[in-house]
Design a protein around this motif. Structure first.
Motif, PDB file in Angstrom:
ATOM      1  N   PHE A  34      30.349  66.340 -43.721  1.00 24.27           N
ATOM      2  CA  PHE A  34      31.324  67.131 -42.979  1.00 24.27           C
ATOM      3  C   PHE A  34      30.641  68.360 -42.415  1.00 24.27           C
ATOM      4  CE2 PHE A  34      31.421  68.961 -47.204  1.00 24.27           C
ATOM      5  CZ  PHE A  34      31.658  70.313 -47.020  1.00 24.27           C
ATOM      6  N   ILE A  35      31.338  69.039 -41.511  1.00 26.58           N
ATOM      7  CA  ILE A  35      30.787  70.214 -40.842  1.00 26.58           C
ATOM      8  C   ILE A  35      31.471  71.464 -41.380  1.00 26.58           C
ATOM      9  CG2 ILE A  35      30.384  71.337 -38.622  1.00 26.58           C
ATOM     10  CD1 ILE A  35      28.888  68.642 -39.114  1.00 26.58           C
ATOM     11  N   LEU A  36      30.651  72.466 -41.644  1.00 25.34           N
ATOM     12  CA  LEU A  36      31.132  73.714 -42.225  1.00 25.34           C
ATOM     13  C   LEU A  36      30.701  74.881 -41.348  1.00 25.34           C
ATOM     14  CD1 LEU A  36      32.397  75.190 -44.637  1.00 25.34           C
ATOM     15  CD2 LEU A  36      30.198  75.067 -45.789  1.00 25.34           C
ATOM     16  N   GLU A  37      31.651  75.742 -41.019  1.00 33.85           N
ATOM     17  CA  GLU A  37      31.355  76.935 -40.218  1.00 33.85           C
ATOM     18  C   GLU A  37      31.652  78.192 -41.021  1.00 33.85           C
ATOM     19  OE1 GLU A  37      33.128  77.070 -36.304  1.00 33.85           O
ATOM     20  OE2 GLU A  37      33.431  74.901 -36.338  1.00 33.85           O
ATOM     21  N   LEU A  56      22.396  75.009 -38.841  1.00 32.40           N
ATOM     22  CA  LEU A  56      22.111  75.384 -37.463  1.00 32.40           C
ATOM     23  C   LEU A  56      22.670  76.772 -37.221  1.00 32.40           C
ATOM     24  CD1 LEU A  56      23.060  72.142 -37.634  1.00 32.40           C
ATOM     25  CD2 LEU A  56      22.273  72.223 -35.267  1.00 32.40           C
ATOM     26  N   TYR A  57      21.934  77.592 -36.513  1.00 36.74           N
ATOM     27  CA  TYR A  57      22.383  78.969 -36.319  1.00 36.74           C
ATOM     28  C   TYR A  57      21.980  79.494 -34.955  1.00 36.74           C
ATOM     29  CZ  TYR A  57      17.533  80.308 -37.287  1.00 36.74           C
ATOM     30  OH  TYR A  57      16.162  80.445 -37.218  1.00 36.74           O
ATOM     31  N   ASP A  58      22.784  80.459 -34.474  1.00 40.96           N
ATOM     32  CA  ASP A  58      22.525  81.126 -33.209  1.00 40.96           C
ATOM     33  C   ASP A  58      21.797  82.434 -33.510  1.00 40.96           C
ATOM     34  OD1 ASP A  58      22.552  82.538 -30.833  1.00 40.96           O
ATOM     35  OD2 ASP A  58      24.674  82.169 -30.404  1.00 40.96           O
ATOM     36  N   PRO A  59      20.530  82.577 -33.119  1.00 41.69           N
ATOM     37  CA  PRO A  59      19.756  83.778 -33.450  1.00 41.69           C
ATOM     38  C   PRO A  59      20.288  85.045 -32.780  1.00 41.69           C
ATOM     39  CG  PRO A  59      18.542  82.411 -31.894  1.00 41.69           C
ATOM     40  CD  PRO A  59      19.728  81.609 -32.341  1.00 41.69           C
ATOM     41  N   THR A  97      33.581  82.942 -35.190  1.00 44.01           N
ATOM     42  CA  THR A  97      32.742  82.447 -36.282  1.00 44.01           C
ATOM     43  C   THR A  97      31.554  83.391 -36.453  1.00 44.01           C
ATOM     44  OG1 THR A  97      31.649  80.471 -37.150  1.00 44.01           O
ATOM     45  CG2 THR A  97      31.394  80.905 -34.803  1.00 44.01           C
ATOM     46  N   GLU A  98      30.643  83.048 -37.332  1.00 47.49           N
ATOM     47  CA  GLU A  98      29.618  83.999 -37.763  1.00 47.49           C
ATOM     48  C   GLU A  98      28.193  83.519 -37.570  1.00 47.49           C
ATOM     49  OE1 GLU A  98      31.983  85.944 -41.491  1.00 47.49           O
ATOM     50  OE2 GLU A  98      31.457  83.814 -41.580  1.00 47.49           O
ATOM     51  N   GLY A  99      28.013  82.620 -36.608  1.00 51.07           N
ATOM     52  CA  GLY A  99      26.657  82.249 -36.250  1.00 51.07           C
ATOM     53  C   GLY A  99      26.064  81.059 -36.958  1.00 51.07           C
ATOM     54  N   VAL A 100      26.788  80.464 -37.939  1.00 53.67           N
ATOM     55  CA  VAL A 100      26.203  79.354 -38.688  1.00 53.67           C
ATOM     56  C   VAL A 100      27.118  78.133 -38.674  1.00 53.67           C
ATOM     57  CG1 VAL A 100      24.813  80.796 -40.216  1.00 53.67           C
ATOM     58  CG2 VAL A 100      27.149  80.242 -40.869  1.00 53.67           C
ATOM     59  N   VAL A 101      26.498  76.973 -38.549  1.00 58.08           N
ATOM     60  CA  VAL A 101      27.170  75.684 -38.662  1.00 58.08           C
ATOM     61  C   VAL A 101      26.300  74.809 -39.549  1.00 58.08           C
ATOM     62  CG1 VAL A 101      27.927  73.606 -37.456  1.00 58.08           C
ATOM     63  CG2 VAL A 101      28.274  75.846 -36.398  1.00 58.08           C
TER      64      VAL A 101
END
Length: 270
Positions: A34-37, A56-59, A97-101
């Motif tokens: 499953f996917i968690l944010e 996975l994250y947005d720098p 959200t906070e930059g992480v998946v």
């Protein structure tokens, strides 16, 4: 820490897999993922022993050092992947959200894996809940009351629906959750000599404030539309009711559950 992988293409197979897992319950069950944010939800899942496969994250939102620190207590380090802003927006389900998946391995939630403490336990049972928002709210209430377990009978969907994770604000990971049929859960409760108190609109239901919840108890709630099945009502130690003084005869299931649970908590602390 090493250099993380990078993804900037919306057509990347992993990104397509994430979107599929977000949208399709069938794929979540098939892949066992499953996917968690969100940082808080991720931290709670790790604390609960969930296996995080990829992060996975947005720098532009969170640094590599920060995501490594969040996952420092993982059973094994996940794969770290840096993504572009466009890819990040494609993956995310939540509005903020906070930059992480994360791609996370799901758990089975078998009744046999529920380990209850010694002594007088307090359990919430929900039969056939359908609305993800209600399930999330029930899990938040269970966490707030520090219940010994939440048991879901005859579920209509899977627990890893993104709306359940979001509405539970991570309490999906803080509760001990078991899933089974009504018959299986009744057997589980009876084997452990746990009293069964069913919330039901009936002439024989007792006012919840007059009910003794101080022994091992399971508070059982059904759907707002049809209530509990006859199987539960027949097996009940006692049917209970919250008196209604207005024009309608029912409340939101999560509100009703909270009232009953915290009356039980009040009695136990008196």
């Amino acid at each position: 820490m090493g250099t993380p992988k990078q993804i900037s293409s919306l057509q990347n197979p992993l990104i397509k897999q994430i979107v599929l897992l977000q949208e399709k319950s069938r794929e979540r069950r098939k892949q066992g993922l499953f996917i968690l944010e969100g940082q808080r939800e991720l931290s709670l899942a790790i604390k609960a022993g969930y296996d995080v496969k990829s992060l996975l994250y947005d720098p532009e939102i969170i640094s590599h050092e920060e995501v490594v620190n969040i996952t420092k207590d993982s059973q094994k380090p996940p794969e770290f992947i840096e993504v572009s802003e466009a890819v990040y927006q494609k993956m995310t389900y939540r509005g903020s959200t906070e930059g992480v998946v994360a791609i996370v391995r799901s758990k089975k939630h078998d009744l046999k894996d529920i380990a209850l403490k010694q002594g007088k336990v307090l359990i919430l049972v929900a039969e056939a809940p359908e609305k993800p928002g209600n399930i999330g709210a029930l899990l938040r209430t269970a966490d707030a009351a520090n219940l010994d377990a939440v048991l879901i009978a005859n579920p209509k969907g899977d627990l890893y629906n993104p709306n359940i994770i979001r509405s539970s604000v991570g309490c999906l990971f803080t509760n001990s959750i078991g899933v089974g049929t009504t018959a299986e859960i009744l057997e589980f409760l009876k084997d452990r000599k746990i009293n069964i108190y069913c919330a039901a609109l009936s002439s024989v239901s007792e006012n919840y404030t007059q009910t003794d919840f101080t022994e091992s108890s399971a508070i059982v709630v059904g759907t707002e539309a049809i209530g509990l099945s006859q199987e539960w009502l027949d097996a009940s130690t006692k049917n209970i009711i919250i008196p209604m003084e207005g024009e309608i005869d029912s409340m939101n299931v999560s509100v009703s559950a909270a009232i009953l649970i915290f009356e039980a908590k009040r009695q136990r602390s008196a």
